[in-house]
Scaffold this motif. Structure first.
Motif, PDB file in Angstrom:
ATOM      1  N   LEU A 131      17.943  70.541  50.462  1.00  0.00           N
ATOM      2  CA  LEU A 131      19.353  70.221  50.239  1.00  0.00           C
ATOM      3  C   LEU A 131      20.198  71.267  50.955  1.00  0.00           C
ATOM      4  CD1 LEU A 131      21.332  68.323  48.715  1.00  0.00           C
ATOM      5  CD2 LEU A 131      21.301  69.966  46.845  1.00  0.00           C
ATOM      6  N   THR A 132      21.342  70.840  51.469  1.00  0.00           N
ATOM      7  CA  THR A 132      22.256  71.763  52.140  1.00  0.00           C
ATOM      8  C   THR A 132      23.497  71.973  51.281  1.00  0.00           C
ATOM      9  OG1 THR A 132      21.503  71.084  54.334  1.00  0.00           O
ATOM     10  CG2 THR A 132      23.650  72.156  54.199  1.00  0.00           C
ATOM     11  N   PHE A 133      23.817  73.226  51.007  1.00  0.00           N
ATOM     12  CA  PHE A 133      25.018  73.569  50.248  1.00  0.00           C
ATOM     13  C   PHE A 133      26.151  73.815  51.241  1.00  0.00           C
ATOM     14  CE2 PHE A 133      21.526  75.391  47.559  1.00  0.00           C
ATOM     15  CZ  PHE A 133      21.533  74.358  46.645  1.00  0.00           C
ATOM     16  N   SER A 134      27.286  73.127  51.025  1.00  0.00           N
ATOM     17  CA  SER A 134      28.353  73.150  52.024  1.00  0.00           C
ATOM     18  C   SER A 134      29.691  73.535  51.420  1.00  0.00           C
ATOM     19  CB  SER A 134      28.488  71.770  52.689  1.00  0.00           C
ATOM     20  OG  SER A 134      27.270  71.363  53.261  1.00  0.00           O
ATOM     21  N   LEU A 135      30.473  74.243  52.221  1.00  0.00           N
ATOM     22  CA  LEU A 135      31.889  74.456  51.950  1.00  0.00           C
ATOM     23  C   LEU A 135      32.587  74.251  53.289  1.00  0.00           C
ATOM     24  CD1 LEU A 135      33.948  75.204  49.773  1.00  0.00           C
ATOM     25  CD2 LEU A 135      33.752  77.582  50.503  1.00  0.00           C
ATOM     26  N   THR A 136      33.300  73.117  53.414  1.00  0.00           N
ATOM     27  CA  THR A 136      33.817  72.708  54.728  1.00  0.00           C
ATOM     28  C   THR A 136      35.302  72.353  54.629  1.00  0.00           C
ATOM     29  OG1 THR A 136      33.023  70.464  54.270  1.00  0.00           O
ATOM     30  CG2 THR A 136      31.573  71.896  55.534  1.00  0.00           C
ATOM     31  N   PRO A 137      36.189  73.357  54.615  1.00  0.00           N
ATOM     32  CA  PRO A 137      37.632  73.062  54.527  1.00  0.00           C
ATOM     33  C   PRO A 137      38.190  72.341  55.751  1.00  0.00           C
ATOM     34  CG  PRO A 137      37.145  75.345  53.939  1.00  0.00           C
ATOM     35  CD  PRO A 137      35.915  74.787  54.560  1.00  0.00           C
ATOM     36  N   MET A 138      37.490  72.414  56.903  1.00  0.00           N
ATOM     37  CA  MET A 138      37.920  71.714  58.121  1.00  0.00           C
ATOM     38  C   MET A 138      39.339  72.119  58.526  1.00  0.00           C
ATOM     39  SD  MET A 138      35.260  69.914  58.925  1.00  0.00           S
ATOM     40  CE  MET A 138      35.861  68.709  60.105  1.00  0.00           C
ATOM     41  N   ARG A 139      39.577  73.423  58.580  1.00  0.00           N
ATOM     42  CA  ARG A 139      40.858  73.950  59.060  1.00  0.00           C
ATOM     43  C   ARG A 139      40.594  74.957  60.182  1.00  0.00           C
ATOM     44  NH1 ARG A 139      41.940  70.262  56.403  1.00  0.00           N
ATOM     45  NH2 ARG A 139      43.770  69.884  55.080  1.00  0.00           N
ATOM     46  N   ASP A 140      41.626  75.196  61.018  1.00  0.00           N
ATOM     47  CA  ASP A 140      41.455  76.069  62.179  1.00  0.00           C
ATOM     48  C   ASP A 140      41.133  77.506  61.772  1.00  0.00           C
ATOM     49  OD1 ASP A 140      41.961  73.963  63.874  1.00  0.00           O
ATOM     50  OD2 ASP A 140      44.119  74.368  63.996  1.00  0.00           O
ATOM     51  N   ARG A 141      41.717  77.937  60.655  1.00  0.00           N
ATOM     52  CA  ARG A 141      41.517  79.338  60.259  1.00  0.00           C
ATOM     53  C   ARG A 141      40.917  79.385  58.851  1.00  0.00           C
ATOM     54  NH1 ARG A 141      46.176  84.095  59.928  1.00  0.00           N
ATOM     55  NH2 ARG A 141      44.732  85.829  59.481  1.00  0.00           N
ATOM     56  N   VAL A 142      39.696  79.841  58.765  1.00  0.00           N
ATOM     57  CA  VAL A 142      38.984  79.966  57.492  1.00  0.00           C
ATOM     58  C   VAL A 142      38.197  81.265  57.502  1.00  0.00           C
ATOM     59  CG1 VAL A 142      37.287  78.945  55.927  1.00  0.00           C
ATOM     60  CG2 VAL A 142      38.736  77.451  57.322  1.00  0.00           C
ATOM     61  N   LYS A 143      38.233  81.992  56.390  1.00  0.00           N
ATOM     62  CA  LYS A 143      37.407  83.195  56.230  1.00  0.00           C
ATOM     63  C   LYS A 143      36.515  82.999  55.007  1.00  0.00           C
ATOM     64  CE  LYS A 143      37.517  88.192  55.510  1.00  0.00           C
ATOM     65  NZ  LYS A 143      36.497  88.455  56.554  1.00  0.00           N
ATOM     66  N   TYR A 144      35.213  82.866  55.235  1.00  0.00           N
ATOM     67  CA  TYR A 144      34.269  82.703  54.133  1.00  0.00           C
ATOM     68  C   TYR A 144      34.000  84.067  53.516  1.00  0.00           C
ATOM     69  CZ  TYR A 144      33.753  78.104  56.131  1.00  0.00           C
ATOM     70  OH  TYR A 144      34.023  76.845  56.603  1.00  0.00           O
ATOM     71  N   THR A 145      34.154  84.147  52.209  1.00  0.00           N
ATOM     72  CA  THR A 145      34.117  85.455  51.537  1.00  0.00           C
ATOM     73  C   THR A 145      32.929  85.635  50.598  1.00  0.00           C
ATOM     74  OG1 THR A 145      35.582  84.577  49.811  1.00  0.00           O
ATOM     75  CG2 THR A 145      36.619  85.725  51.663  1.00  0.00           C
ATOM     76  N   GLY A 146      32.197  84.570  50.307  1.00  0.00           N
ATOM     77  CA  GLY A 146      31.064  84.757  49.410  1.00  0.00           C
ATOM     78  C   GLY A 146      30.195  83.522  49.292  1.00  0.00           C
ATOM     79  N   ALA A 147      28.892  83.757  49.114  1.00  0.00           N
ATOM     80  CA  ALA A 147      27.943  82.678  48.852  1.00  0.00           C
ATOM     81  C   ALA A 147      26.842  83.247  47.957  1.00  0.00           C
ATOM     82  CB  ALA A 147      27.358  82.129  50.142  1.00  0.00           C
ATOM     83  N   ARG A 148      26.750  82.716  46.769  1.00  0.00           N
ATOM     84  CA  ARG A 148      25.731  83.172  45.820  1.00  0.00           C
ATOM     85  C   ARG A 148      24.951  81.950  45.340  1.00  0.00           C
ATOM     86  NH1 ARG A 148      24.697  87.724  42.925  1.00  0.00           N
ATOM     87  NH2 ARG A 148      23.720  87.503  40.871  1.00  0.00           N
ATOM     88  N   ILE A 149      23.633  81.934  45.620  1.00  0.00           N
ATOM     89  CA  ILE A 149      22.784  80.802  45.280  1.00  0.00           C
ATOM     90  C   ILE A 149      21.567  81.301  44.521  1.00  0.00           C
ATOM     91  CG2 ILE A 149      21.419  78.875  46.190  1.00  0.00           C
ATOM     92  CD1 ILE A 149      23.255  78.848  48.625  1.00  0.00           C
ATOM     93  N   ASP A 150      21.355  80.731  43.359  1.00  0.00           N
ATOM     94  CA  ASP A 150      20.210  81.079  42.514  1.00  0.00           C
ATOM     95  C   ASP A 150      20.112  82.584  42.288  1.00  0.00           C
ATOM     96  OD1 ASP A 150      18.097  80.387  40.903  1.00  0.00           O
ATOM     97  OD2 ASP A 150      16.629  80.284  42.535  1.00  0.00           O
ATOM     98  N   GLY A 151      21.283  83.225  42.082  1.00  0.00           N
ATOM     99  CA  GLY A 151      21.312  84.660  41.791  1.00  0.00           C
ATOM    100  C   GLY A 151      21.236  85.559  43.005  1.00  0.00           C
ATOM    101  N   ARG A 152      21.206  84.978  44.207  1.00  0.00           N
ATOM    102  CA  ARG A 152      21.105  85.770  45.428  1.00  0.00           C
ATOM    103  C   ARG A 152      22.408  85.710  46.212  1.00  0.00           C
ATOM    104  NH1 ARG A 152      16.164  83.307  48.560  1.00  0.00           N
ATOM    105  NH2 ARG A 152      17.112  84.616  50.185  1.00  0.00           N
ATOM    106  N   ASP A 153      22.922  86.879  46.612  1.00  0.00           N
ATOM    107  CA  ASP A 153      24.111  86.942  47.469  1.00  0.00           C
ATOM    108  C   ASP A 153      23.674  86.821  48.930  1.00  0.00           C
ATOM    109  OD1 ASP A 153      26.162  87.307  45.493  1.00  0.00           O
ATOM    110  OD2 ASP A 153      25.367  89.326  45.170  1.00  0.00           O
ATOM    111  N   LEU A 154      24.232  85.847  49.626  1.00  0.00           N
ATOM    112  CA  LEU A 154      23.853  85.587  51.008  1.00  0.00           C
ATOM    113  C   LEU A 154      24.932  86.071  51.976  1.00  0.00           C
ATOM    114  CD1 LEU A 154      22.459  81.960  50.619  1.00  0.00           C
ATOM    115  CD2 LEU A 154      21.246  84.122  50.373  1.00  0.00           C
ATOM    116  N   ASP A 155      24.529  86.369  53.189  1.00  0.00           N
ATOM    117  CA  ASP A 155      25.441  86.833  54.230  1.00  0.00           C
ATOM    118  C   ASP A 155      26.157  85.635  54.848  1.00  0.00           C
ATOM    119  OD1 ASP A 155      26.781  88.086  56.263  1.00  0.00           O
ATOM    120  OD2 ASP A 155      24.988  88.526  57.467  1.00  0.00           O
ATOM    121  N   VAL A 156      27.430  85.466  54.559  1.00  0.00           N
ATOM    122  CA  VAL A 156      28.174  84.312  55.065  1.00  0.00           C
ATOM    123  C   VAL A 156      28.446  84.416  56.564  1.00  0.00           C
ATOM    124  CG1 VAL A 156      29.247  83.781  52.851  1.00  0.00           C
ATOM    125  CG2 VAL A 156      30.374  85.372  54.415  1.00  0.00           C
TER     126      VAL A 156
END
Length: 323
Positions: free
Chosen positions: A195-220
């Protein structure tokens, strides 16, 4: 060694699918056998056990039984008739004919006759309930197929889905929003699933600040997670387990703009929280559900919550503009 009783939930899960209880079978079978003198030829206890076994077989294949009740009923009648006819033909080949054979082979005859009649009946019941409760009798075939493929056969569902839409800044050209999406996704199958976890605002300017999955912090900032659509993180879900997910981003929207906050999977509940400390910015919310949802308001914080379960692509449409 003491004999442990079968847990009530063991039989209940099977028989409840047919709107029955095991006591219904016991009382009804006893009444029919005593009223018509069938206990001379058939074993009441074996009949009940064989009936439950037939219901269990139908229960195992319940997902594969069609909602076309007319076809299933006709097929079940033919199946029952053929099985009984084969049994009668076999019994008549023995000396003395049918009744002496049944009386001399009471247990075998009971199990065969019970299974031959109960299994087609169980299939008919499942077909009828399948049509009435899940699809509805009047839905076109194409819609029934879409419901089956996009909900019934879907491997995943979510719990506690929540969007937090917090307005951080309003300029003459943009609205800056801190957006947070969180939920727990479940793999309801018995095998591992991708499965793919997505956050897709579809805007020209976006800053991804966090992704935590199953207790693990991932490098966005990991290039493997960044696509032209936005943040997309592939994951392998273990069978029968739930995985908590939290994704965050800061998004620069236009001053007058809109966004659709929905789920692509069925969810048990869906919550939206809007925090807007800017009185000159109006945010209108359209709830994409059959039933209206009344928000609760505390200071600059609005909360919407759908708790009756949602299907894919339901959610909230937000429109905002300066007053």
């Amino acid at each position: 060694m003491s004999i442990e009783p079968v847990p009530g939930s063991f039989l209940a899960k099977i028989l409840d699918e047919f709107g029955l209880q095991w006591t219904h079978l016991a009382v009804f079978s006893g009444l029919i056998f005593s009223s018509f003198g069938l206990d001379k030829y058939l074993n009441t206890g074996a009949w009940i056990v064989s009936s439950i076994a037939a219901f269990a077989v139908a229960f195992l294949f319940r997902r594969d039984i069609s909602g076309n009740f007319s076809l299933i009923a006709l097929s079940s009648i033919l199946l029952c008739s053929c099985l009984i006819a084969l049994g009668v033909i076999y019994a008549n080949q023995n000396p003395g004919g049918l009744l002496p054979f049944v009386a001399g082979n009471k247990l075998l005859a009971t199990v065969y006759l019970s299974f031959s009649t109960t299994l087609p009946l169980a299939i008919c019941i499942l077909s009828y309930r399948h049509r009435e409760e899940l699809f509805g009798a009047s839905l076109p075939t194409e819609i029934r197929k879409a419901v089956k493929e996009n909900i019934v056969e879907l491997a995943f569902y979510k719990r506690n889905q929540k969007y937090e839409f917090v307005v951080k800044e309003v300029t003459t050209s943009h609205v800056v929003v801190h957006s947070t999406l969180s939920y727990t996704v479940f793999n309801r199958t018995s095998t591992k699933k991708d499965l793919t976890f997505s956050l897709t605002p579809m805007r020209d300017r976006v800053k991804y600040t966090g992704a935590r999955i199953d207790g693990r912090d991932l490098d966005v900032e990991n290039p493997a997670y960044r696509t032209e659509l936005g943040l997309q993180i592939p994951w392998v879900l273990p069978p029968g387990k739930g995985v908590p997910v939290k994704l965050e981003a800061v998004v620069w929207y236009r001053l007058s703009d809109s966004d659709l906050l929905a789920s692509y999977l069925p969810t048990t509940d869906f919550e939206l929280i809007i925090e807007n400390p800017f009185p000159d910015l109006r945010i209108a919310v359209e709830c994409l559900f059959r039933s209206a949802i009344q928000p609760t308001q505390k200071n600059n914080r609005r909360r919407y919550r759908a708790i009756g379960g949602t299907v894919p692509y339901q959610g909230f449409k937000l429109d905002w503009f300066p007053r």
